[in-house]
Write an enzyme that holds these catalytic residues in place. Sequence first.
Site, short mmCIF file in Angstrom:
data_model
loop_
_atom_site.label_atom_id
_atom_site.label_comp_id
_atom_site.label_asym_id
_atom_site.label_seq_id
_atom_site.Cartn_x
_atom_site.Cartn_y
_atom_site.Cartn_z
CE1 TYR A 32 30.38 48.15 39.27
CE2 TYR A 32 29.47 49.33 37.40
CZ TYR A 32 30.56 48.84 38.08
OH TYR A 32 31.82 49.00 37.56
CE LYS A 144 29.79 46.24 35.41
NZ LYS A 144 31.06 46.92 35.28
CD GLU A 177 39.57 43.87 35.19
OE1 GLU A 177 38.71 43.75 34.30
OE2 GLU A 177 39.33 43.61 36.39
CG LEU A 201 33.77 42.57 35.06
CD1 LEU A 201 33.04 42.14 36.33
CD2 LEU A 201 33.31 43.95 34.63
#
Length: 279
Positions: A32, A144, A177, A201
């Site tokens: 996505y 992702k 993250e 990411l």
Amino acid sequence: MSLVYLNGEYLPIEQARISVLDRGFTFADGVYEIIPVFNGKILRPDEHLIRLANSLSSIAINNPCTSKEWRQIFSNLLADRTDDRNYSIYIQVTRGTGERNHIYDNELVPTVLVMCNPVNERDYSHGVTAITHEDIRWKYCHIKAITLLPGVLLKKLAKDTDGSFEAILIREGLVTEGASSNVFMVSEGQIKTPAKDGSILAGITRDLLVNLLQDNVPCCTEQKITEQELRQADEIWITSSTIGVVPVIMLDGMQVGSGKPGEIWKLANSIYESYKREL
Ligand code: PMP
């Protein structure tokens, strides 16, 4: 009524239907992208489309649209949104519909959904709180992927722990993250963010901020951050397309620095916000 794009058609969301055998449903086999739209302007469309192309090629799905076709879909959906709210464009591509079998047929036709949703205009300028947690996700975090269960559980844990907004993740003693954001920290006037090594990411907001800070004093270096450094940081920020650059003022119930949004965050955020305004 606002429309969504599904496999070549523009439909009211209630009429948008996919098969229960879609591999997105049975295997979370898809990727996505989320692209912010501020004051009617799409922020960094090329960068988002490149990341989408990379995510697709990483899981061996052919990109179903050219860049021009994607942009046409975005502008058709945005044409339907005539108010002055800010939006995010959500794109989901799954491998398509087929027999429920781990082994997929190379001929499957990808399912493509694009929709445009209003952004939650919460004011984050007073800062948010976060918890830390072991990074329990898989190791291909540069993709992702729609396989978001770890992120879902971590965000819920953060909320249930002390009303926290984010879970900052640690893998083998190093910060990766947030569950749905990238992380920056400031110590002794130096800004740092973890390098893009596959464990995070490649956030579009992160990359933009690193670039914007390039000619700044202090500039931002991309390097490892240990859990201990994070706990002793003067400032911590999290970034994403929908929230921008947000200061974290409490970590695991302890004040970060002064417990207020820091001076370097104020500077970085003003640089980021003026970039957005000048679009
Ligand atoms: N990391 C993760 C795991 C995310 O889910 C997100 C938001 N989608 C980000 C980082 C931030 O990426 P971006 O700045 O492109 O929104």
